[in-house]
Design an enzyme around this catalytic site. Structure first.
Site, PDB file in Angstrom:
ATOM      1  N   GLU A  48      -6.578  11.066   3.915  1.00  0.00           N
ATOM      2  CA  GLU A  48      -7.093  10.409   5.153  1.00  0.00           C
ATOM      3  C   GLU A  48      -7.889  11.011   6.050  1.00  0.00           C
ATOM      4  O   GLU A  48      -7.466  12.314   6.134  1.00  0.00           O
ATOM      5  CB  GLU A  48      -5.823   9.543   5.700  1.00  0.00           C
ATOM      6  CG  GLU A  48      -6.119   8.830   6.606  1.00  0.00           C
ATOM      7  CD  GLU A  48      -5.112   7.608   7.242  1.00  0.00           C
ATOM      8  OE1 GLU A  48      -3.946   7.916   6.686  1.00  0.00           O
ATOM      9  OE2 GLU A  48      -5.217   6.784   8.006  1.00  0.00           O
ATOM     10  N   ASN A 193      -5.930  -2.299   3.974  1.00  0.00           N
ATOM     11  CA  ASN A 193      -4.647  -1.275   4.179  1.00  0.00           C
ATOM     12  C   ASN A 193      -3.698  -1.981   5.065  1.00  0.00           C
ATOM     13  O   ASN A 193      -4.018  -2.121   6.426  1.00  0.00           O
ATOM     14  CB  ASN A 193      -5.167   0.200   4.752  1.00  0.00           C
ATOM     15  CG  ASN A 193      -4.036   1.211   4.924  1.00  0.00           C
ATOM     16  OD1 ASN A 193      -3.296   1.425   3.831  1.00  0.00           O
ATOM     17  ND2 ASN A 193      -3.651   1.175   6.072  1.00  0.00           N
ATOM     18  N   GLU A 194      -2.445  -2.148   4.497  1.00  0.00           N
ATOM     19  CA  GLU A 194      -1.376  -2.601   5.534  1.00  0.00           C
ATOM     20  C   GLU A 194      -1.832  -3.552   6.664  1.00  0.00           C
ATOM     21  O   GLU A 194      -1.920  -3.567   7.660  1.00  0.00           O
ATOM     22  CB  GLU A 194      -0.726  -1.371   6.472  1.00  0.00           C
ATOM     23  CG  GLU A 194      -0.089  -0.239   5.503  1.00  0.00           C
ATOM     24  CD  GLU A 194       0.717   0.759   6.129  1.00  0.00           C
ATOM     25  OE1 GLU A 194       0.660   0.828   7.345  1.00  0.00           O
ATOM     26  OE2 GLU A 194       1.448   1.389   5.265  1.00  0.00           O
ATOM     27  N   TYR A 273       7.778   4.908   2.533  1.00  0.00           N
ATOM     28  CA  TYR A 273       7.869   6.319   2.645  1.00  0.00           C
ATOM     29  C   TYR A 273       9.317   6.532   2.671  1.00  0.00           C
ATOM     30  O   TYR A 273      10.145   5.601   2.994  1.00  0.00           O
ATOM     31  CB  TYR A 273       7.260   6.700   4.105  1.00  0.00           C
ATOM     32  CG  TYR A 273       5.868   6.490   4.035  1.00  0.00           C
ATOM     33  CD1 TYR A 273       5.194   7.812   3.716  1.00  0.00           C
ATOM     34  CD2 TYR A 273       4.991   5.853   4.606  1.00  0.00           C
ATOM     35  CE1 TYR A 273       3.787   8.194   3.865  1.00  0.00           C
ATOM     36  CE2 TYR A 273       3.584   5.800   4.305  1.00  0.00           C
ATOM     37  CZ  TYR A 273       3.197   6.817   4.074  1.00  0.00           C
ATOM     38  OH  TYR A 273       1.412   7.048   3.995  1.00  0.00           O
ATOM     39  N   GLU A 328       0.950   4.606  -1.214  1.00  0.00           N
ATOM     40  CA  GLU A 328       1.339   5.505  -0.142  1.00  0.00           C
ATOM     41  C   GLU A 328       2.830   5.605  -0.313  1.00  0.00           C
ATOM     42  O   GLU A 328       3.610   4.596  -0.325  1.00  0.00           O
ATOM     43  CB  GLU A 328       1.023   4.932   1.027  1.00  0.00           C
ATOM     44  CG  GLU A 328      -0.417   4.825   1.631  1.00  0.00           C
ATOM     45  CD  GLU A 328      -0.538   4.764   2.932  1.00  0.00           C
ATOM     46  OE1 GLU A 328       0.200   4.852   3.860  1.00  0.00           O
ATOM     47  OE2 GLU A 328      -1.666   4.094   3.353  1.00  0.00           O
ATOM     48  N   GLN A 377       0.421  13.005   1.900  1.00  0.00           N
ATOM     49  CA  GLN A 377      -0.968  12.815   1.615  1.00  0.00           C
ATOM     50  C   GLN A 377      -1.234  14.355   1.165  1.00  0.00           C
ATOM     51  O   GLN A 377      -0.793  15.294   1.258  1.00  0.00           O
ATOM     52  CB  GLN A 377      -1.853  12.637   2.904  1.00  0.00           C
ATOM     53  CG  GLN A 377      -1.610  11.273   3.528  1.00  0.00           C
ATOM     54  CD  GLN A 377      -2.718  10.997   4.606  1.00  0.00           C
ATOM     55  OE1 GLN A 377      -3.624  11.598   4.795  1.00  0.00           O
ATOM     56  NE2 GLN A 377      -2.240   9.889   5.246  1.00  0.00           N
TER      57      GLN A 377
END
Ligand code: AHR
Length: 524
Positions: A48, A193-194, A273, A328, A377
């Protein structure tokens, strides 16, 4: 005299290290039973425009004294080639929903802002062509996230036309003028995204109306991608286990089940996460066994999430046409002291290597549904493969796990049964062991075993159903402490070392160090 002997005996007991007898565990690998293909895209990456993930991590510019090819760091390219990174998701993340691709092509690149990540200047010097060049250099496929939050379907459709058409349209001519006459291949397209949060805080219904429009009009025109090689479209899915994500997933999958000819999806994303609680507060260095066990307990919750959403998807898509793309995931710790908190800078320790192995094993065991995953990432951000500091580069313990797992890319899952045992620290109990096995395309058998216990070694005996082993050898990754790291000053603290197994009575025998990740291949 007797008193003296008693005192001496007590002193001896006090200074003797804890008894370190290895536990014995039997593993049975049933090579006669083959499972799903382990899609190599499970080992995908994510880059990103965030902190030094792209600028400095990948892009230094053609004029840099750091060795580069057309502005892209040669050391980073070589490292990523070695782990056979299958795809890279770009340009975000939250950044994607504020990215306007036109600002990143041509000779005039305006400076814009990156409001999500520190409010810094986005120079746009790394844009579409630079990304595609980078992919070409590392041999990976493109996973583009298009801007649904603040862009338009037209903007996204034109980006894809610019990238993929072979017809002499104005956009194709512009692409050629910018140095690439041939159409590019775009393998994966993320639609938002989200979108339930940083991507526009949409309701499921609002997102679905956007999804249908983007899926219909954002076309890939590359003549080589009209059939089996067609671009796969990935919709926004859940971001954890909260009830709102159940509702979201139900809505998207129900819509998919009833979808018309005019739109389609091939994947549903899951973001999760390892953070324990928000805001991220766990340190990435200088921690002990308590934090080691807490973080690993939290990371194992991935199994519950993947099982839950797979079951939900089975309801609407029993043929498993839609992949669960965990695009992610990874450890998210407190920013390193002194770093810009918007840059998400953290160190990467042996704990992260074990965390990576445990998650990859979860994805592998669900390989029939999980056909893509992207660790967050790739460079200098969150659970990175690579850290850079000007001309210096260091490979993290997580990088080495990805390297050791290369043989599992596109291999066939083979079931392993074992008693995982238990490792307990305070109130936390975790499995002592984890393991997976697979047969690669050449028919070679690979076995991975993680010893989670940071104190106890384990003696493994592997029985192989359907195979008579001659020998087995591979690599093991461990270090002296759970928080051992590779730093710019000491870059080889956590690196894989050779290991081999003995063959005893048709079984393999090997001893695994505490807190270790081991991959062996079996000679038959
Ligand atoms: O990876 C960092 C951020 O985490 C991403 O931009 C966003 O999608 C997620 O919330």
């Amino acid at each position: 005299m007797r008193t003296l002997l008693v005192i001496l005996a007590l002193i001896t007991v006090a200074i003797t290290p804890p008894f370190m007898a290895a536990q014995k565990v039997e593993l049975t690998v049933d090579v006669s039973k083959a499972g799903a293909k382990i899609d190599r895209n499970i080992f995908g990456q994510f880059a990103e425009h965030l902190g030094h993930g792209v600028y400095e991590g990948i892009w230094v510019g053609p004029g840099s004294p750091i060795p580069n090819t057309r502005g892209i760091r040669n050391d980073v390219v070589a490292a990523l080639k070695a782990i056979k990174a299958p795809n890279v998701r770009w340009p975000g993340g939250c950044f994607a929903d504020e990215y306007h691709w036109r600002k990143g092509i041509g000779s005039q690149r305006p400076e814009t802002l990156n409001p999500n990540w520190g409010g810094v200047i986005e120079p746009n010097t790394f844009g579409t062509h630079e990304f595609m060049d980078f992919l070409d250099q590392i041999g990976a496929e493109a996973y583009l996230s298009v801007n649904v939050g603040s862009g338009t379907p037209q903007e996204a459709a034109e980006w894809l036309e610019y990238l993929t058409t072979a017809q002499p349209t104005a956009l194709a001519k512009e692409r050629a003028a910018n140095g690439h006459p041939a159409p590019y291949k775009i393998a994966y397209l993320g639609i938002g995204n989200e979108s339930w949060d940083c991507g526009g805080n949409m309701t499921p219904d609002y997102y679905l109306s956007q999804l249908k429009i983007y899926s219909r009009f954002v076309r890939n025109f590359n003549p080589a991608q009209q059939d089996k090689q067609r671009m796969l479209k990935i919709a926004v899915g859940p971001g954890g286990g909260e009830p709102r994500f159940t509702e979201w997933t139900e809505a998207v999958m129900k819509a998919y089940q009833n979808h018309q000819w005019s739109w389609d999806i091939d994947g549903l994303s899951l973001h999760s996460y390892t953070v324990v609680r928000w805001p991220p507060a766990y340190a990435s260095v200088g921690f002990g066994e308590k934090e080691y066990s807490q973080i690993l307990k939290s990371t194992l919750e991935m199994e519950g999430l993947v099982s839950k959403y797979s079951a939900m998807m089975d309801k609407y898509d029993p043929q498993k046409k839609v992949a669960l793309a965990v695009d992610e995931w990874g450890a998210w710790y407190a920013p390193l002291p002194g770093s810009n908190p918007g840059f998400l800078v953290q160190q990467n320790s042996l704990r992260d290597a074990i965390l990576a192995a445990l998650n990859l094993n979860i994805f592998v065991r669900h390989a029939d549904r999980v056909r893509m995953a992207n660790i967050a990432q790739m460079i200098n951000v969150l659970q990175a493969m690579i850290l850079t500091d000007k001309e210096k580069m260091v490979l993290t313990p997580t990088y080495y796990v990805y390297k050791m797992y290369v043989p599992f890319q596109d291999a066939t899952f083979v079931p392993v049964t074992f008693n995982a045992g238990a490792y307990t620290h305070g109130e936390i109990t975790l499995p002592h062991l984890d393991a997976i096995a697979a047969k690669d395309r050449a028919g070679r058998l690979w076995v991975e075993i993680t010893n989670i216990d940071p104190n106890q070694p384990v003696e493994i005996e592997v029985s192989l159903v359907g195979v008579t082993p001659k020998s087995a050898a591979g690599e093991t990754l461990t270090a002296s402490k759970v928080d051992s790291v590779n730093s710019f000053e000491a870059s080889n603290t956590v690196v894989p070392k050779p290991i081999s197994a003995k063959v005893q009575g048709g079984k393999l025998a090997l001893k695994l160090e505490p807190k270790s990740v081991t991959v062996i291949s079996v000679e038959q």
